[in-house]
Design an enzyme around this catalytic site. Structure first.
Site, mmCIF file in Angstrom:
data_model
loop_
_atom_site.group_PDB
_atom_site.id
_atom_site.type_symbol
_atom_site.label_atom_id
_atom_site.label_comp_id
_atom_site.label_asym_id
_atom_site.label_seq_id
_atom_site.Cartn_x
_atom_site.Cartn_y
_atom_site.Cartn_z
ATOM 1 N N CYS A 114 0.807 -1.218 0.000
ATOM 2 C CA CYS A 114 0.000 0.000 0.000
ATOM 3 C C CYS A 114 0.841 1.270 0.000
ATOM 4 O O CYS A 114 0.376 2.327 -0.422
ATOM 5 C CB CYS A 114 -0.934 0.002 1.207
ATOM 6 S SG CYS A 114 -2.130 -1.355 1.190
ATOM 7 N N HIS A 254 -3.683 7.139 1.754
ATOM 8 C CA HIS A 254 -4.045 5.840 1.214
ATOM 9 C C HIS A 254 -5.458 5.500 1.664
ATOM 10 O O HIS A 254 -5.797 5.639 2.840
ATOM 11 C CB HIS A 254 -3.054 4.782 1.705
ATOM 12 C CG HIS A 254 -3.513 3.384 1.482
ATOM 13 N ND1 HIS A 254 -4.032 2.946 0.274
ATOM 14 C CD2 HIS A 254 -3.543 2.297 2.322
ATOM 15 C CE1 HIS A 254 -4.360 1.669 0.376
ATOM 16 N NE2 HIS A 254 -4.079 1.258 1.600
ATOM 17 N N ASN A 284 -10.405 -0.077 -1.935
ATOM 18 C CA ASN A 284 -8.979 -0.083 -1.591
ATOM 19 C C ASN A 284 -8.208 -0.857 -2.657
ATOM 20 O O ASN A 284 -8.241 -2.080 -2.690
ATOM 21 C CB ASN A 284 -8.788 -0.727 -0.212
ATOM 22 C CG ASN A 284 -7.336 -0.823 0.213
ATOM 23 O OD1 ASN A 284 -6.419 -0.529 -0.551
ATOM 24 N ND2 ASN A 284 -7.122 -1.257 1.443
#
Length: 327
Positions: A114, A254, A284
């Site tokens: 991520c 994020h 996501n």
């Protein structure tokens, strides 16, 4: 050597199949509204069988290059942040560069989960300053093919998308990366993982299929560690830039979980309206969420010259970081 770099263009791409929460909630036996209450996600996009990681990345890169308005021969480096390359070998970045017609650019994959885009942008900034050549940074993932559909923790979160930015050399010191901070915590290495496929646990004929899928072993600890790491890295990046949270025009975190970035925003003292939020519609997509969000935010309200933005991420590894960027 250039004094700085600047963001020249933004791009993003998502597959055509939109997956609403009820489809997943019905499959997992969850009550209506369960996913949105816990994650902030209403829908996400999943790749079709014919979609490829390199294809998604090339679409986003093409948009960023067009938005930047520079000749493709000016690109000296392509960095592709991904956890789901087309193949374990070779890397996907050279194929993406070929599809984009970047005939004179180096190209390499970066596997930073991520936080991959944070690291890739930081490395590209160094290349651009050193060589005075533009860089293309793309983050892309097809996580729908790595979801364990029976594991609630991962099945409700992950999505497929790509985002991209072009950066070029600049002589104005208040543009580009003004402050950076990165961190890792290998003691939490196994919190988020895909166990099989690496040299430590290669594919075998008797391999359990679940070993090739995403596993989150402790969602609460992931939440806590992500909030702590994103907060600390953001504070350090702001200090390095000699700035305060109120100097930030937009915070682009994020998009792991709405509760995570809302908590980070509160820790930093950044107002909710200054946080760029795309998780509700796009879910996501790991490293792709920040450049995707940058592109969508710029399209909705173009970044202003002189505006300062804060980027922050944390994810598997654990690995994280934050950047203060001047537009």
């Amino acid at each position: 050597m250039s004094r700085s770099s600047r963001l020249l263009g933004f791009g993003h791409h998502a597959p055509s199949r939109k997956v609403e929460n009820p489809e997943i909630e019905n499959r997992l036996g969850l009550e209506p509204g369960w996913i949105e209450r816990r994650t902030g996600i209403r829908s996400r996009f999943w790749a079709a069988d014919e979609d490829t990681l390199s294809g998604l990345a090339a679409h986003a890169g093409d948009m960023a290059l067009a938005n930047a308005g520079i000749d493709r021969s000016d690109i000296g480096l392509l960095l592709l942040a991904t956890s789901t390359p087309d193949h374990l070998l070779p890397p996907s970045a050279p194929l993406v560069a070929h599809r984009l017609g970047l005939s004179r650019a180096g190209a390499i994959d970066l596997t930073g989960a991520c936080a991959g885009f944070i690291y890739a942008l930081m490395f590209a900034d160094g290349f651009t300053r050193l060589h005075g050549k533009a860089s293309l940074v793309i983050a892309a993932n097809i996580l729908s093919r790595r979801i364990n559909p029976a594991e609630r923790a991962s099945a409700v979160l992950f999505a497929d998308a790509a985002g991209a930015v072009v950066i070029g050399p600049c002589e104005e010191p208040d543009r580009g990366i003004l402050g950076a901070s990165v961190d890792s915590d290998g003691s939490r290495y196994g919190l988020i993982q895909i166990p099989a496929g690496g040299s430590n646990d290669p594919f075998r004929s008797d391999l359990d299929l679940e070993q090739t899928r995403m596993t989150i072993t402790d969602g609460r600890e992931v939440f806590s560690k992500a909030v702590d790491m994103m907060t600390a890295c953001s504070q350090d990046a702001l200090a390095a830039a000699q700035m305060h949270p109120q100097d930030i025009g937009r915070f682009v975190p994020h998009q792991a979980n709405a509760r995570i970035f809302d908590a980070v925003g509160r820790n930093l003292g950044i107002a909710g309206h200054a946080i760029v939020k795309t998780i509700a519609d796009y879910g996501n997509s790991s490293a792709a969420t920040i450049p995707l969000s940058l592109s969508l935010a710029h399209r909705a309200e173009p970044f202003r010259p002189g505006e300062k933005i804060l980027l922050a991420a944390a994810g598997a590894g654990l690995s994280g970081g934050a950047l203060v960027v001047g537009i």
